[in-house]
Design a protein around this motif. Structure first.
Motif, short mmCIF file in Angstrom:
data_model
loop_
_atom_site.label_atom_id
_atom_site.label_comp_id
_atom_site.label_asym_id
_atom_site.label_seq_id
_atom_site.Cartn_x
_atom_site.Cartn_y
_atom_site.Cartn_z
N HIS A 190 38.95 40.03 49.84
CA HIS A 190 39.64 40.92 50.78
C HIS A 190 40.62 40.13 51.63
CE1 HIS A 190 36.29 44.21 50.70
NE2 HIS A 190 36.89 44.02 49.54
N VAL A 244 48.50 35.69 43.09
CA VAL A 244 47.72 36.06 41.90
C VAL A 244 46.82 34.90 41.50
CG1 VAL A 244 47.86 36.61 39.47
CG2 VAL A 244 49.38 37.73 41.06
N LEU A 291 44.07 34.49 44.08
CA LEU A 291 43.02 35.49 43.89
C LEU A 291 42.14 35.11 42.70
CD1 LEU A 291 42.66 38.07 45.51
CD2 LEU A 291 43.82 39.31 43.72
N PHE A 292 42.80 34.65 41.66
CA PHE A 292 42.15 34.19 40.44
C PHE A 292 41.09 33.15 40.77
CE2 PHE A 292 42.46 31.72 36.42
CZ PHE A 292 42.32 32.75 35.53
N MET A 338 38.22 34.49 43.04
CA MET A 338 37.26 35.28 42.29
C MET A 338 36.36 34.41 41.43
SD MET A 338 39.46 38.45 40.91
CE MET A 338 39.94 39.80 41.94
N ASP A 357 33.22 47.90 44.70
CA ASP A 357 33.99 47.91 45.95
C ASP A 357 34.78 49.21 45.94
OD1 ASP A 357 35.90 47.49 47.95
OD2 ASP A 357 35.58 45.33 47.78
N LEU A 400 38.71 49.37 46.79
CA LEU A 400 39.55 48.67 45.81
C LEU A 400 39.44 49.30 44.44
CD1 LEU A 400 39.16 44.92 46.75
CD2 LEU A 400 41.02 46.47 47.25
N VAL A 422 50.02 43.29 38.18
CA VAL A 422 48.87 42.48 37.81
C VAL A 422 47.73 42.62 38.83
CG1 VAL A 422 49.71 40.38 38.90
CG2 VAL A 422 48.20 40.21 36.97
N TYR A 423 48.07 42.95 40.09
CA TYR A 423 47.02 43.13 41.10
C TYR A 423 46.10 44.26 40.74
CZ TYR A 423 48.87 39.78 44.28
OH TYR A 423 49.26 38.61 44.83
N ILE A 433 43.74 43.05 38.03
CA ILE A 433 42.73 42.10 38.51
C ILE A 433 41.71 42.80 39.39
CG2 ILE A 433 42.35 40.03 39.89
CD1 ILE A 433 44.99 39.03 39.16
N LEU A 434 42.22 43.66 40.30
CA LEU A 434 41.31 44.32 41.23
C LEU A 434 40.41 45.30 40.50
CD1 LEU A 434 43.51 44.84 44.34
CD2 LEU A 434 41.71 43.20 43.94
N TRP A 465 37.69 43.24 39.10
CA TRP A 465 36.79 42.64 40.09
C TRP A 465 35.96 43.70 40.79
CZ3 TRP A 465 36.49 42.78 45.52
CH2 TRP A 465 35.63 41.83 46.06
N PHE A 474 35.35 42.13 34.43
CA PHE A 474 35.80 40.91 35.09
C PHE A 474 36.45 39.95 34.08
CE2 PHE A 474 34.93 36.83 37.32
CZ PHE A 474 35.75 37.09 38.39
N MET A 523 40.25 38.50 34.22
CA MET A 523 40.61 37.07 34.18
C MET A 523 41.63 36.81 33.07
SD MET A 523 39.14 35.27 36.42
CE MET A 523 39.21 36.48 37.68
N ALA A 548 45.04 38.19 34.10
CA ALA A 548 45.74 37.42 35.12
C ALA A 548 46.44 36.22 34.49
CB ALA A 548 44.75 36.95 36.19
N ALA A 549 45.70 35.48 33.64
CA ALA A 549 46.30 34.29 33.01
C ALA A 549 47.44 34.69 32.09
CB ALA A 549 45.22 33.55 32.24
N VAL A 560 50.65 36.14 34.05
CA VAL A 560 51.38 35.10 34.76
C VAL A 560 52.15 34.22 33.78
CG1 VAL A 560 51.09 33.02 36.13
CG2 VAL A 560 49.92 35.07 36.79
#
Lengths: 213, 362
Positions: A30, A68, A71-72, A75, B91, B94, B139-140, B143-144, B147, B155, B159, B162-163, B166
């Motif tokens: 958060h 990003v 956050l990665f 997490m 969550d 989110l 991408v947020y 990822i969110l 998560w 999850f 991951m 995200a990789a 990017v």
């Protein structure tokens, strides 16, 4: 209050609250997201200053790339926030001192008199905050392009500082890579260069066998 | 001009305060883009099932409506009325905002797309950067979603995404640097204008390697097959959106297809001359003056739609033909193949610009 002012105060307040939440919220994910919100609010404020290039680059670099990865990592690591909070009281005086120093520095360096908002240059003193109600700076003409002006400034007047900054960043990249790079011999991984060089005679063995009765 | 036109249509237009007129006008423009886009997304999902069906010698959906033409609406209604299930210990905030974070940017990017001469919602000078910035926010959401679901599969998908996103964003960014070097502008309208003068003047030929890098990175960026390890249904069920159901799932779905259309439109604009006609310079100019035929063969939004549709079809074609990449191969392709190619090509382009190579750099 004009509409523009409403937007400004809305995003300014949002930015401050989000920045405060970055350090007060318990969950590290958060906290990282509140930092993202802070960046986005900042970028909106920059847009209102007609600095569209900087605003977009802020979102692109900090929100799109840096945060990003941040956050990665947050997490993946599952950071225990309680252990980070230990010794909070011990560091408070130092923190306040640094915050004050930064605050004074900002007032001196980015005060209104540096941006042509005033006729006479202000001196630091008791009257510093007395003069208020600066007039709005005149908005730029419609054909003004912030991107183009910034490029022109960077590649003409400020070429050397720009290049020096680039070299410093390059050094930082190389340093970071050389610090993090380590050869591990015990991992099992494939080397694609070797994989594609394989010939038939390396792998294949043809065995002649007699037919059995 | 706008005010006069609106006044003639709506008698009370002039009575509104200026700010309201601006707001209404812009909302109208947004709706004009958004409604066709949403319809295109809806029918793109049907087209995908039909095209892949035909490629695999099946019929595809053909029960709802004439040859299955109402299938997207049936799907939409079904998803809208399904229950949204919240996983335990998810969550909540989110979890529910992740679909919005995915869908929002993929729609917001359409603001700067020029559909025809001067026909875009906003004509901003840093348009290309804007698109990069906005699409990097997507991408947020992914990822969110992974998560916040409090699920291992989700999850893992997050991951991976995200990789992957990017990595490919960087290759895409460098490909765009090539585009802005040749056109000398970040404004998408100017980029199309710089390709004016016939099919040879398009950026496709001088930027051929960057075109392929951008096209393939675009597939990886939208997490489509053969780079769909983020969803990878045979490995991690459905990846980041495994816990989503009902309308929240539908939003991920919409965002994915809107992003595919966006990338296709961007390829058409940056490398294939956007709304410019490929016949320019081939047929004599007098043809463009003929009433109806001239309109069809000349520059216009229909060429952009046609070029976009071609790349949209490519997405489906790739999905039907290529097996999924292995994850380490994806990362290798992004970092060790595409990134060097783009950097080398930027150097070559710089040399071409220095020697003023005709017809692109004079």
């Amino acid at each position: 209050m004009s509409f523009v002012q409403v937007i400004f105060y809305l995003f300014a307040v949002m930015m401050l609250v989000a920045a405060l939440r970055v350090i007060t919220v318990r969950n590290p994910v958060h906290a990282a997201l509140f930092l993202v919100l802070t960046f986005i609010c900042t970028s909106v404020l920059w847009l209102m200053l007609e600095a569209e290039f900087l605003a977009i680059v802020l979102v692109l670099v900090y929100v799109g790339a840096v945060m990003v990865l941040f956050l990665f990592v947050v997490m993946l690591l599952n950071i225990n926030i309680e252990s980070l909070r230990e010794g909070f009281v011990q560091y408070v005086p130092v923190g306040i001192l640094i915050a004050l120093a930064l605050f004074v520095q900002m007032i001196i360096i980015v005060g209104p008199n540096h941006f042509g908002l005033q006729d006479s240059v202000l001196t630091i003193g008791p009257n510093y905050f007395a003069q208020k109600n600066f007039a709005y700076p005149a908005p730029a003409a419609a054909e003004y392009s912030n991107t183009e002006m910034l490029g022109r400034a960077i590649f003409t007047d400020y070429l050397y500082p720009f290049e020096i900054a680039a070299v410093i960043l390059l050094v930082a990249i190389i340093a970071a890579i050389s610090l993090a790079l380590r050869k591990r011999t015990d991992t099992k991984r494939q080397n694609p260069a070797q994989q594609i060089q394989v010939r038939k005679q390396d792998r294949l063995r043809i065995v002649k066998m007699e037919a059995e009765e | 001009m706008i005010d006069q036109a609106m006044q003639s249509v709506l008698g009370w237009w002039q009575l509104l305060p200026g700010g309201w007129r601006l707001l209404l006008w812009n909302t109208g423009k947004i709706l004009l883009v958004m409604i066709p886009l949403m319809l295109a997304v809806a029918y793109y999902t049907l087209a995908e099932r039909k095209v892949i069906g035909f490629m695999q010698v099946r019929l595809g959906p053909n029960r709802v409506g004439y040859h299955g033409l109402l299938q997207p609406f049936a799907d939409a209604i079904k998803l809208m009325f399904k229950e949204v299930i919240l996983p335990t210990n998810a969550d909540r905030f989110l979890f529910l905002s992740a679909p919005v974070l995915v869908l929002g940017p993929s729609l917001a990017a359409w603001v700067v797309i020029p559909f025809d001469e001067g026909l875009s919602i906003a004509n901003i000078d840093a348009g290309l950067l804007y698109i990069l910035a906005v699409s990097s926010v997507t991408v947020y959401g992914v990822i969110l979603a992974g998560w916040a679901s409090n699920s291992k599969y989700a999850f893992l998908g997050a991951m991976r995404s995200a990789a992957q996103m990017v990595a490919y964003e960087i290759a895409m960014g460098f490909a765009l640097v090539g585009v802005l070097m040749i056109s000398g502008s970040l404004n998408l309208g100017h980029i199309v204008h710089s390709q004016n003068g016939g099919i040879l003047h398009w950026h496709l030929l001088p930027l051929l390697p960057l075109f392929f890098v951008y096209m393939i990175s675009g597939i990886a960026e939208t997490n489509r097959a053969p780079f769909d390890v983020v969803e990878g249904e045979s490995e991690i069920v459905a990846g980041f959106h495994v816990e989503y159901s009902g309308i929240t799932f539908a939003m991920f779905f919409l965002a994915e297809y809107a992003n595919m259309i966006l990338i296709s439109a961007l390829i058409a604009i940056m490398f294939l001359g956007g709304w410019l006609s490929p016949l320019q310079g081939i047929v004599p100019d007098s043809v463009f003056a003929i009433p109806v035929i001239g309109l069809l063969l000349g520059h216009g939004i229909h060429w952009l739609i046609f070029k976009t549709a071609f790349f949209m079809f490519n997405y489906l074609w790739f999905r039907a033909t290529f097996p999924r990449y292995r994850y380490d191969q994806i990362m290798r392709l992004g970092w060790k193949v595409f990134l060097p190619i783009t950097i080398v090509w930027l150097v070559i382009e710089g040399l071409a610009a220095y020697f003023k190579l005709p017809p692109w750099f004079n």
